[in-house]
Design a protein around this motif. Structure first.
Motif, mmCIF file in Angstrom:
data_model
loop_
_atom_site.group_PDB
_atom_site.id
_atom_site.type_symbol
_atom_site.label_atom_id
_atom_site.label_comp_id
_atom_site.label_asym_id
_atom_site.label_seq_id
_atom_site.Cartn_x
_atom_site.Cartn_y
_atom_site.Cartn_z
ATOM 1 N N GLY A 117 0.837 -1.193 0.000
ATOM 2 C CA GLY A 117 0.000 0.000 0.000
ATOM 3 C C GLY A 117 0.868 1.236 0.000
ATOM 4 N N SER A 118 0.561 2.168 -0.841
ATOM 5 C CA SER A 118 1.392 3.359 -0.949
ATOM 6 C C SER A 118 1.206 4.241 0.275
ATOM 7 C CB SER A 118 1.042 4.124 -2.221
ATOM 8 O OG SER A 118 -0.297 4.519 -2.171
ATOM 9 N N GLY A 119 2.330 4.719 0.781
ATOM 10 C CA GLY A 119 2.316 5.650 1.889
ATOM 11 C C GLY A 119 1.998 5.048 3.245
ATOM 12 N N SER A 120 1.845 3.748 3.338
ATOM 13 C CA SER A 120 1.505 3.167 4.633
ATOM 14 C C SER A 120 2.709 2.420 5.199
ATOM 15 C CB SER A 120 0.314 2.222 4.500
ATOM 16 O OG SER A 120 0.632 1.145 3.654
ATOM 17 N N ALA A 121 3.242 2.926 6.280
ATOM 18 C CA ALA A 121 4.370 2.274 6.933
ATOM 19 C C ALA A 121 3.847 1.069 7.707
ATOM 20 C CB ALA A 121 5.068 3.247 7.867
ATOM 21 N N ARG A 122 4.496 -0.052 7.550
ATOM 22 C CA ARG A 122 4.063 -1.288 8.193
ATOM 23 C C ARG A 122 5.211 -1.920 8.955
ATOM 24 N NH1 ARG A 122 -1.034 -3.721 5.855
ATOM 25 N NH2 ARG A 122 -1.766 -1.993 4.647
ATOM 26 N N ARG A 123 4.841 -2.774 9.868
ATOM 27 C CA ARG A 123 5.812 -3.622 10.547
ATOM 28 C C ARG A 123 5.847 -4.931 9.772
ATOM 29 N NH1 ARG A 123 7.008 -4.049 16.675
ATOM 30 N NH2 ARG A 123 8.449 -5.800 16.674
ATOM 31 N N VAL A 124 7.037 -5.360 9.400
ATOM 32 C CA VAL A 124 7.179 -6.565 8.598
ATOM 33 C C VAL A 124 8.080 -7.569 9.315
ATOM 34 C CG1 VAL A 124 6.795 -5.384 6.401
ATOM 35 C CG2 VAL A 124 9.117 -5.633 7.282
ATOM 36 N N VAL A 125 8.037 -8.792 8.837
ATOM 37 C CA VAL A 125 8.878 -9.838 9.408
ATOM 38 C C VAL A 125 9.583 -10.569 8.272
ATOM 39 C CG1 VAL A 125 6.986 -11.512 9.490
ATOM 40 C CG2 VAL A 125 8.940 -11.795 11.003
ATOM 41 N N ASP A 126 10.867 -10.836 8.464
ATOM 42 C CA ASP A 126 11.673 -11.574 7.490
ATOM 43 C C ASP A 126 11.992 -12.926 8.120
ATOM 44 O OD1 ASP A 126 13.479 -12.532 5.632
ATOM 45 O OD2 ASP A 126 14.716 -10.718 5.584
ATOM 46 N N LEU A 127 11.210 -13.947 7.758
ATOM 47 C CA LEU A 127 11.396 -15.287 8.298
ATOM 48 C C LEU A 127 12.482 -16.018 7.531
ATOM 49 C CD1 LEU A 127 7.638 -16.264 8.665
ATOM 50 C CD2 LEU A 127 9.175 -15.440 10.467
ATOM 51 N N PHE A 128 13.213 -16.895 8.220
ATOM 52 C CA PHE A 128 14.347 -17.596 7.607
ATOM 53 C C PHE A 128 15.237 -16.537 6.940
ATOM 54 C CE2 PHE A 128 10.503 -20.256 7.261
ATOM 55 C CZ PHE A 128 10.868 -21.322 8.062
ATOM 56 N N ALA A 129 15.599 -15.521 7.686
ATOM 57 C CA ALA A 129 16.145 -14.277 7.146
ATOM 58 C C ALA A 129 17.475 -14.401 6.404
ATOM 59 C CB ALA A 129 16.275 -13.252 8.263
ATOM 60 N N GLY A 130 18.302 -15.350 6.762
ATOM 61 C CA GLY A 130 19.589 -15.478 6.061
ATOM 62 C C GLY A 130 20.414 -14.221 6.220
ATOM 63 N N SER A 131 20.656 -13.517 5.135
ATOM 64 C CA SER A 131 21.454 -12.282 5.178
ATOM 65 C C SER A 131 20.620 -11.070 5.587
ATOM 66 C CB SER A 131 22.065 -12.010 3.799
ATOM 67 O OG SER A 131 21.038 -11.689 2.874
ATOM 68 N N GLY A 132 19.295 -11.239 5.608
ATOM 69 C CA GLY A 132 18.411 -10.129 5.938
ATOM 70 C C GLY A 132 18.057 -9.252 4.751
ATOM 71 N N ALA A 133 18.435 -9.666 3.553
ATOM 72 C CA ALA A 133 18.241 -8.827 2.363
ATOM 73 C C ALA A 133 16.775 -8.444 2.148
ATOM 74 C CB ALA A 133 18.791 -9.533 1.130
ATOM 75 N N GLU A 189 15.437 -4.644 2.413
ATOM 76 C CA GLU A 189 14.785 -4.036 1.247
ATOM 77 C C GLU A 189 13.441 -3.444 1.649
ATOM 78 O OE1 GLU A 189 14.223 -2.803 -2.713
ATOM 79 O OE2 GLU A 189 16.022 -3.465 -1.663
ATOM 80 N N ALA A 190 12.685 -4.151 2.481
ATOM 81 C CA ALA A 190 11.392 -3.630 2.937
ATOM 82 C C ALA A 190 11.585 -2.322 3.709
ATOM 83 C CB ALA A 190 10.679 -4.667 3.801
ATOM 84 N N LEU A 191 12.603 -2.271 4.557
ATOM 85 C CA LEU A 191 12.888 -1.044 5.301
ATOM 86 C C LEU A 191 13.252 0.093 4.353
ATOM 87 C CD1 LEU A 191 14.889 -2.501 8.317
ATOM 88 C CD2 LEU A 191 12.631 -1.409 8.407
ATOM 89 N N SER A 192 14.048 -0.223 3.332
ATOM 90 C CA SER A 192 14.460 0.822 2.391
ATOM 91 C C SER A 192 13.277 1.338 1.580
ATOM 92 C CB SER A 192 15.552 0.294 1.452
ATOM 93 O OG SER A 192 15.000 -0.525 0.431
ATOM 94 N N ARG A 193 12.206 0.554 1.515
ATOM 95 C CA ARG A 193 11.020 0.950 0.747
ATOM 96 C C ARG A 193 9.896 1.476 1.638
ATOM 97 N NH1 ARG A 193 11.008 -0.744 -4.619
ATOM 98 N NH2 ARG A 193 12.880 -1.900 -5.151
ATOM 99 N N GLY A 194 10.218 1.773 2.897
ATOM 100 C CA GLY A 194 9.248 2.462 3.732
ATOM 101 C C GLY A 194 8.640 1.697 4.883
ATOM 102 N N ALA A 195 9.027 0.438 5.086
ATOM 103 C CA ALA A 195 8.498 -0.286 6.251
ATOM 104 C C ALA A 195 8.956 0.436 7.518
ATOM 105 C CB ALA A 195 8.990 -1.723 6.251
ATOM 106 N N ALA A 196 8.097 0.482 8.506
ATOM 107 C CA ALA A 196 8.412 1.181 9.752
ATOM 108 C C ALA A 196 9.353 0.371 10.636
ATOM 109 C CB ALA A 196 7.127 1.485 10.509
#
Length: 108
Positions: free
Chosen positions: A20-36, A40-47
């Motif tokens: 959704g445009s303009g909506s900051a969200r909390r996200v989760v990266d499961l089995f994160a590995g390097s965290g890429a 990326e989600a943070l760089s695109r506006g995730a809170a």
């Protein structure tokens, strides 16, 4: 044959559209590995992003990558636990359904 960039751009655009445009969200990266994916989600506006992995090498990589990119400490947490256990115990947390789906679907 292509270099895969068009597919990556398409996936990133779909991820942004689903969030959704303009909506900051909390996200989760499961089995994160390097965290890429979470970075990326943070760089695109995730809170905020919760990175979940059980492997010590992955946890180190996530921390190193986040610090190298200058991600503010308040924007992320790293959890050393089994991803499925994290999902079960975090069911009442403030993760949106779309955040779970975006990151799970993107990792397939």
């Amino acid at each position: 044959q292509g270099n895969g960039r068009a597919a990556a751009d398409h996936d990133a655009a779909q991820c942004k559209a689903r969030r959704g445009s303009g909506s900051a969200r909390r996200v989760v990266d499961l089995f994160a590995g390097s965290g890429a994916l979470g970075l990326e989600a943070l760089s695109r506006g995730a809170a905020h992003c919760d990175f979940v992995d059980i492997a010590p090498a992955s946890l180190r990589a996530i921390r190193e990558n986040g610090e190298a990119l200058g991600v503010a400490a308040a924007e992320w947490d790293v959890h050393r636990t089994d991803a499925l256990r994290f999902v079960r115990t975090s069911a009442r947390a403030d993760f949106s359904i779309s955040a779970w789906l975006v990151l799970l679907m993107s990792s397939l």
